[in-house]
Design a protein around this motif. Structure first.
Motif, short mmCIF file in Angstrom:
data_model
loop_
_atom_site.label_atom_id
_atom_site.label_comp_id
_atom_site.label_asym_id
_atom_site.label_seq_id
_atom_site.Cartn_x
_atom_site.Cartn_y
_atom_site.Cartn_z
N GLY A 122 -80.21 -38.47 -3.63
CA GLY A 122 -81.64 -38.62 -3.91
C GLY A 122 -81.86 -38.23 -5.37
N GLY A 148 -89.84 -32.46 -3.38
CA GLY A 148 -88.58 -33.18 -3.16
C GLY A 148 -88.65 -34.24 -2.08
N ARG A 149 -89.86 -34.47 -1.54
CA ARG A 149 -89.97 -35.53 -0.52
C ARG A 149 -91.12 -36.46 -0.87
NH1 ARG A 149 -89.66 -33.72 5.55
NH2 ARG A 149 -91.91 -33.54 5.44
N PHE A 150 -90.80 -37.71 -1.05
CA PHE A 150 -91.79 -38.70 -1.48
C PHE A 150 -91.79 -39.88 -0.53
CE2 PHE A 150 -90.17 -36.43 -5.14
CZ PHE A 150 -91.34 -36.00 -5.74
N ALA A 194 -75.17 -41.53 -0.52
CA ALA A 194 -76.30 -41.72 -1.44
C ALA A 194 -76.81 -40.38 -1.91
CB ALA A 194 -77.43 -42.46 -0.73
N ARG A 233 -84.31 -35.40 -6.26
CA ARG A 233 -83.77 -34.06 -5.95
C ARG A 233 -82.74 -33.63 -6.98
NH1 ARG A 233 -83.89 -34.12 0.65
NH2 ARG A 233 -85.99 -35.00 0.71
N ARG A 253 -90.15 -44.46 2.51
CA ARG A 253 -90.25 -43.90 3.87
C ARG A 253 -91.61 -43.24 4.00
NH1 ARG A 253 -84.27 -40.96 4.50
NH2 ARG A 253 -83.11 -42.79 3.79
N GLU A 270 -93.08 -40.54 5.00
CA GLU A 270 -92.84 -39.16 5.41
C GLU A 270 -93.99 -38.30 4.89
OE1 GLU A 270 -88.64 -37.71 5.73
OE2 GLU A 270 -88.43 -39.00 3.99
N GLN A 289 -82.71 -43.67 -4.85
CA GLN A 289 -81.36 -43.26 -4.46
C GLN A 289 -80.35 -43.94 -5.36
OE1 GLN A 289 -80.65 -44.13 -0.30
NE2 GLN A 289 -81.42 -42.14 0.35
N SER A 335 -81.13 -30.84 1.04
CA SER A 335 -80.06 -31.83 0.94
C SER A 335 -80.35 -32.79 -0.21
CB SER A 335 -79.99 -32.60 2.26
OG SER A 335 -79.40 -33.86 2.04
N PHE A 336 -79.39 -32.93 -1.12
CA PHE A 336 -79.64 -33.87 -2.23
C PHE A 336 -78.74 -35.10 -2.15
CE2 PHE A 336 -76.09 -32.83 -5.08
CZ PHE A 336 -75.75 -31.54 -4.66
N GLY A 337 -77.99 -35.19 -1.10
CA GLY A 337 -77.18 -36.39 -0.94
C GLY A 337 -76.39 -36.32 0.35
N PHE A 368 -89.06 -43.05 -3.24
CA PHE A 368 -88.10 -42.19 -3.94
C PHE A 368 -86.94 -43.07 -4.38
CE2 PHE A 368 -84.97 -42.06 -0.49
CZ PHE A 368 -85.75 -42.48 0.58
N ARG A 416 -76.18 -36.09 10.93
CA ARG A 416 -76.96 -37.02 10.10
C ARG A 416 -77.79 -37.94 10.98
NH1 ARG A 416 -77.10 -37.15 5.32
NH2 ARG A 416 -76.92 -39.38 4.99
P1 AMP Z 1 -80.51 -40.25 3.71
O1 AMP Z 1 -80.54 -41.72 3.39
O2 AMP Z 1 -81.62 -39.83 4.64
O3 AMP Z 1 -79.15 -39.77 4.10
O4 AMP Z 1 -80.86 -39.51 2.36
C1 AMP Z 1 -79.97 -39.40 1.29
C2 AMP Z 1 -80.63 -38.59 0.21
O5 AMP Z 1 -81.79 -39.30 -0.24
C3 AMP Z 1 -81.16 -37.25 0.68
O6 AMP Z 1 -80.17 -36.28 0.60
C4 AMP Z 1 -82.27 -36.98 -0.30
O7 AMP Z 1 -81.74 -36.46 -1.48
C5 AMP Z 1 -82.80 -38.38 -0.59
N1 AMP Z 1 -84.04 -38.62 0.20
C6 AMP Z 1 -84.14 -39.06 1.47
N2 AMP Z 1 -85.43 -39.18 1.82
C7 AMP Z 1 -86.17 -38.80 0.76
C8 AMP Z 1 -87.57 -38.70 0.48
N3 AMP Z 1 -88.49 -39.04 1.38
N4 AMP Z 1 -87.96 -38.27 -0.75
C9 AMP Z 1 -87.05 -37.94 -1.68
N5 AMP Z 1 -85.71 -38.02 -1.49
C10 AMP Z 1 -85.28 -38.43 -0.29
#
Ligand code: AMP
Length: 417
Positions: free
Chosen positions: A305, A118-120, A303, A308, A111, A113, A125, A278-280, A123, A256
């Motif tokens: 992360g 914790g944001r890459f 899912a 995280r 992504r 971002e 899942q 949020s870690f999942g 990353f 969400r």
């Molecule tokens: P999501 O698919 O957005 O519901 O994300 C599920 C989990 O994936 C989140 O709770 C994070 O732990 C992890 N996650 C989502 N985006 C990122 C990101 N850019 N970098 C690291 N972990 C991420």
């Protein structure tokens, strides 16, 4: 020096034990629940995501890595798995004709971002999806699976937020009520929320803007618009979680980011993570198969992360010890015995021992030094004298004791060490 792209990171040998530990827990626990692994390509036709996640979502709007390949096909590096997994199930007739299918996956996602702790941009899942089941029991099972993994990893301090978005019909009613309410404050809303007012007003509920939150605090709630069936369904999910002693906190603001959710949605949060807490997370997606051209297949999944989870484990002091790479160092006194030392090494490896042989043309003395440095438990010495007598010498590096054995003893080495 060419550096890795912003928002990506190399996973180095020193960290690999932590990754493997997490992967091992995923594999073990999902197996106990009867989930099977699925692996799909890391890129898909862009349609897979734009048709499912929703044009108004942040992911489709501004985070996808999309490009045209040399054949003129519009391709996207997968930003999440659920849509790709559903595409794979439809294509390969999995969960066809309403059969229960329980799948898990692990892999990289992409992504665009703004990188921070914790944001890459790349990353990882781990996730699990329970396909074809529409029952509240299936929602409870995936939450239970998630919690079992969290516990097995040794994470005790976390929050499970849960909410219901209700059926499509009750959500539609709520959407209208919310829009009417928010329209009164349109000019005070943040820019993002003003845009969402027409595209996806429910997303405004989890806006990070303080001003938005102030406006939302008096807004009608989703719970008030739920039809009886949606309410009863959610109550059953909560009843099972309660019976399992799983604590949860109902959050009627949890929607969400993705369009395809209905009924139960949930998120795991931790105080160890800072802003990205949020870690999942996951939820039910009853219409996604149809959206992607398949049959009606109500499903639910989540899912985690992985980066995280690793941050949490590090912060609570549960990182893995790096293990000793070698059990035995084979020392040879002369290069003419290198072939023989390789042969001995193979015999030892066939007994499940980790063996080092010198590849750097080191002297006898330096090999000894190195075996100490590498923390080898034993050195096995092959030199002129030993070869002549069909023997080898084995030195216990901890006690310093050294004994000689006949070469035949190699096949019973486990009885010696
Ligand atoms: P999501 O698919 O957005 O519901 O994300 C599920 C989990 O994936 C989140 O709770 C994070 O732990 C992890 N996650 C989502 N985006 C990122 C990101 N850019 N970098 C690291 N972990 C991420």
């Amino acid at each position: 020096m060419i550096r890795s792209p912003r928002g990506t990171k190399d996973i180095l040998p020193d960290e690999i034990n932590d990754w493997q530990n997490i992967e091992d827990v995923f594999r073990r626990i999902t197996k106990l629940f009867g989930y099977k692994e699925i692996r799909t390509p890391i890129f898909e036709s862009t349609d897979v995501f734009s048709r499912s996640i929703g044009e108004s979502s942040d992911i489709v709007n501004k985070e996808m890595y999309t490009f045209e390949d040399r054949g003129g096909n519009l391709i996207t590096l997968r930003p999440e798995m659920t849509a790709a997994l559903v595409r794979a199930c439809i294509q390969n007739s999995l969960a066809n004709r309403g059969s229960l299918e329980k799948l898990w996956y692990f892999g990289p996602f992409f992504r665009y971002e703004r990188p921070q702790k914790g944001r890459f941009r790349q990353f990882h899942q781990f996730g699990a999806e329970c396909l074809s089941a529409s029952t509240p029991e299936s929602d409870a099972e995936v939450v239970n699976l998630g919690i079992s993994i969290i516990k097995e990893l040794g994470i005790n301090d976390y929050t499970l937020l849960i909410n219901t978005l209700g059926s499509n019909e009750s959500r539609q009613v709520y959407r209208e009520q919310l829009t009417t309410y928010l329209k009164k404050y349109e000019s005070d809303l943040s820019e993002d929320s003003q845009r969402r007012l027409t595209t996806n007003p429910l997303r405004i509920l989890d806006s990070k803007s303080e001003k938005d939150q102030e406006i939302i605090s008096d807004a009608p709630t989703l719970g008030e618009s739920l039809d009886d069936e949606s309410k009863g369904r959610f109550d059953k999910v909560l009843e099972i979680l309660t019976e399992l002693d799983i604590s949860f906190s109902i959050s009627d603001k949890l929607v969400r980011g993705l369009d395809y959710y209905s009924h139960t949605v949930f998120e795991f949060q931790s105080n160890e993570l800072g802003a990205q807490d949020s870690f999942g997370g996951g939820g039910r997606y009853d219409g996604l198969f149809e959206q992607l051209g398949g049959k009606h297949t109500p499903s639910v999944g989540f899912a985690f992360g992985v980066e995280r989870l690793l941050l949490i484990l590090e912060s609570i002091g549960k990182s893995q010890e790096s293990d000793n790479p070698y059990d035995i160092y084979i020392i040879t006194g002369d290069k003419k015995y290198s072939g023989f030392s390789f042969k001995v090494a193979n015999i030892l490896r066939s007994k499940n021992l980790k063996v080092y042989v010198d590849l750097m043309d080191k002297s006898f003395k330096s090999q000894f030094k190195e075996s100490n440095k590498l923390n080898c438990k034993y050195t096995l010495i092959i030199a002129e004298n030993e070869i002549k007598n069909n023997m080898f010498a084995l030195k216990n590096m901890k006690t310093g004791e050294q004994e000689e054995y006949s070469l035949e003893a190699l096949s019973d080495i486990k009885e010696i060490i």
